[in-house]
Design a protein around this motif. Structure first.
Motif, PDB file in Angstrom:
ATOM      1  N   ALA A   1      -2.571   7.839   6.369  1.00 48.23           N
ATOM      2  CA  ALA A   1      -3.733   7.706   5.485  1.00 48.23           C
ATOM      3  C   ALA A   1      -4.042   6.243   5.195  1.00 48.23           C
ATOM      4  O   ALA A   1      -5.208   5.833   5.218  1.00 48.23           O
ATOM      5  CB  ALA A   1      -3.499   8.476   4.182  1.00 48.23           C
ATOM      6  N   VAL A   2      -3.020   5.453   4.940  1.00 46.77           N
ATOM      7  CA  VAL A   2      -3.228   4.025   4.665  1.00 46.77           C
ATOM      8  C   VAL A   2      -3.812   3.330   5.895  1.00 46.77           C
ATOM      9  O   VAL A   2      -4.695   2.480   5.778  1.00 46.77           O
ATOM     10  CB  VAL A   2      -1.915   3.351   4.211  1.00 46.77           C
ATOM     11  N   LEU A   3      -3.341   3.716   7.074  1.00 42.50           N
ATOM     12  CA  LEU A   3      -3.828   3.105   8.307  1.00 42.50           C
ATOM     13  C   LEU A   3      -5.115   3.756   8.817  1.00 42.50           C
ATOM     14  O   LEU A   3      -5.689   3.325   9.806  1.00 42.50           O
ATOM     15  CB  LEU A   3      -2.742   3.155   9.385  1.00 42.50           C
TER      16      LEU A   3
ATOM     17  N   PRO B   1      10.298  11.438   7.399  1.00 40.62           N
ATOM     18  CA  PRO B   1       9.160  12.136   8.006  1.00 40.62           C
ATOM     19  C   PRO B   1       8.107  12.588   6.991  1.00 40.62           C
ATOM     20  O   PRO B   1       6.923  12.677   7.323  1.00 40.62           O
ATOM     21  CB  PRO B   1       9.800  13.334   8.702  1.00 40.62           C
ATOM     22  N   ASP B   2       8.518  12.842   5.756  1.00 37.80           N
ATOM     23  CA  ASP B   2       7.572  13.245   4.714  1.00 37.80           C
ATOM     24  C   ASP B   2       6.579  12.136   4.385  1.00 37.80           C
ATOM     25  O   ASP B   2       5.535  12.394   3.790  1.00 37.80           O
ATOM     26  CB  ASP B   2       8.305  13.645   3.433  1.00 37.80           C
ATOM     27  N   GLN B   3       6.895  10.895   4.756  1.00 43.86           N
ATOM     28  CA  GLN B   3       6.024   9.759   4.471  1.00 43.86           C
ATOM     29  C   GLN B   3       4.950   9.542   5.536  1.00 43.86           C
ATOM     30  O   GLN B   3       4.021   8.757   5.326  1.00 43.86           O
ATOM     31  CB  GLN B   3       6.856   8.478   4.322  1.00 43.86           C
ATOM     32  N   LEU B   4       5.061  10.210   6.670  1.00 41.25           N
ATOM     33  CA  LEU B   4       4.109   9.983   7.759  1.00 41.25           C
ATOM     34  C   LEU B   4       2.653  10.230   7.361  1.00 41.25           C
ATOM     35  O   LEU B   4       1.785   9.422   7.708  1.00 41.25           O
ATOM     36  CB  LEU B   4       4.494  10.801   8.989  1.00 41.25           C
ATOM     37  N   PRO B   5       2.344  11.293   6.631  1.00 38.78           N
ATOM     38  CA  PRO B   5       0.941  11.475   6.226  1.00 38.78           C
ATOM     39  C   PRO B   5       0.428  10.321   5.356  1.00 38.78           C
ATOM     40  O   PRO B   5      -0.729   9.899   5.496  1.00 38.78           O
ATOM     41  CB  PRO B   5       0.943  12.792   5.456  1.00 38.78           C
TER      42      PRO B   5
ATOM     43  N   VAL C   1      -1.952  11.542  11.829  1.00 37.73           N
ATOM     44  CA  VAL C   1      -0.497  11.429  11.975  1.00 37.73           C
ATOM     45  C   VAL C   1      -0.111  11.429  13.451  1.00 37.73           C
ATOM     46  O   VAL C   1       0.772  10.683  13.867  1.00 37.73           O
ATOM     47  CB  VAL C   1       0.230  12.558  11.217  1.00 37.73           C
ATOM     48  N   GLY C   2      -0.791  12.229  14.246  1.00 40.22           N
ATOM     49  CA  GLY C   2      -0.489  12.298  15.671  1.00 40.22           C
ATOM     50  C   GLY C   2      -0.588  10.957  16.370  1.00 40.22           C
ATOM     51  O   GLY C   2       0.115  10.704  17.345  1.00 40.22           O
TER      52      GLY C   2
ATOM     53  N   ALA D   1       0.824  -1.212   0.000  1.00 42.70           N
ATOM     54  CA  ALA D   1       0.000   0.000   0.000  1.00 42.70           C
ATOM     55  C   ALA D   1       0.861   1.266   0.000  1.00 42.70           C
ATOM     56  O   ALA D   1       0.439   2.300  -0.528  1.00 42.70           O
ATOM     57  CB  ALA D   1      -0.930  -0.005   1.206  1.00 42.70           C
ATOM     58  N   LEU D   2       2.052   1.168   0.577  1.00 43.87           N
ATOM     59  CA  LEU D   2       2.950   2.322   0.668  1.00 43.87           C
ATOM     60  C   LEU D   2       4.046   2.316  -0.393  1.00 43.87           C
ATOM     61  O   LEU D   2       4.871   3.218  -0.439  1.00 43.87           O
ATOM     62  CB  LEU D   2       3.601   2.355   2.056  1.00 43.87           C
ATOM     63  N   ASN D   3       4.079   1.250  -1.198  1.00 46.33           N
ATOM     64  CA  ASN D   3       5.109   1.087  -2.219  1.00 46.33           C
ATOM     65  C   ASN D   3       6.496   0.872  -1.602  1.00 46.33           C
ATOM     66  O   ASN D   3       7.496   1.421  -2.065  1.00 46.33           O
ATOM     67  CB  ASN D   3       5.114   2.247  -3.213  1.00 46.33           C
ATOM     68  N   TYR D   4       6.512   0.082  -0.509  1.00 42.38           N
ATOM     69  CA  TYR D   4       7.741  -0.329   0.148  1.00 42.38           C
ATOM     70  C   TYR D   4       7.729  -1.845   0.265  1.00 42.38           C
ATOM     71  O   TYR D   4       6.683  -2.473   0.169  1.00 42.38           O
ATOM     72  CB  TYR D   4       7.861   0.265   1.562  1.00 42.38           C
ATOM     73  N   SER D   5       8.876  -2.430   0.548  1.00 40.59           N
ATOM     74  CA  SER D   5       8.945  -3.875   0.717  1.00 40.59           C
ATOM     75  C   SER D   5       8.512  -4.282   2.129  1.00 40.59           C
ATOM     76  O   SER D   5       8.494  -3.461   3.052  1.00 40.59           O
ATOM     77  CB  SER D   5      10.380  -4.368   0.485  1.00 40.59           C
ATOM     78  N   GLN D   6       8.205  -5.548   2.272  1.00 43.51           N
ATOM     79  CA  GLN D   6       7.880  -6.103   3.594  1.00 43.51           C
ATOM     80  C   GLN D   6       9.080  -5.915   4.521  1.00 43.51           C
ATOM     81  O   GLN D   6       8.923  -5.630   5.710  1.00 43.51           O
ATOM     82  CB  GLN D   6       7.498  -7.591   3.456  1.00 43.51           C
ATOM     83  N   GLN D   7      10.277  -6.055   3.991  1.00 38.70           N
ATOM     84  CA  GLN D   7      11.485  -5.913   4.791  1.00 38.70           C
ATOM     85  C   GLN D   7      11.611  -4.495   5.358  1.00 38.70           C
ATOM     86  O   GLN D   7      12.062  -4.311   6.496  1.00 38.70           O
ATOM     87  CB  GLN D   7      12.733  -6.257   3.965  1.00 38.70           C
TER      88      GLN D   7
END
Length: 75
Positions: A51-53, A43-47, A57-58, A23-29
């Protein structure tokens, strides 16, 4: 705090590390490393992660209780 929150919220959404990674375009690892304090996301990826979860963000950062009733938390 982020690392434990990420794992707890991911599990709360009944997502595997692989599913969250996709969902985030990252690997399971990468998700594994985030959850186990081996690495942290930019930190730019936190939003995007929040959103996926489907949480603010807080909540990822420990500013909001995970068990707080809120419309953002309905699994």
């Amino acid at each position: 705090m982020f690392h434990a929150r990420l794992k707890r919220l991911r599990e709360w959404r009944n997502m595997t590390q692989s599913e969250l990674g996709q969902a985030l375009n990252y690997s399971q690892q990468t998700i594994h490393k985030w959850e186990n304090r081996i690495a942290s996301p930019d930190p730019d990826q936190l939003p995007k992660i929040a959103a996926v979860l489907k949480v603010p963000v807080g909540m990822l950062l420990g500013e909001t209780m995970v068990d707080d009733p809120s419309p953002h938390q309905t699994p």
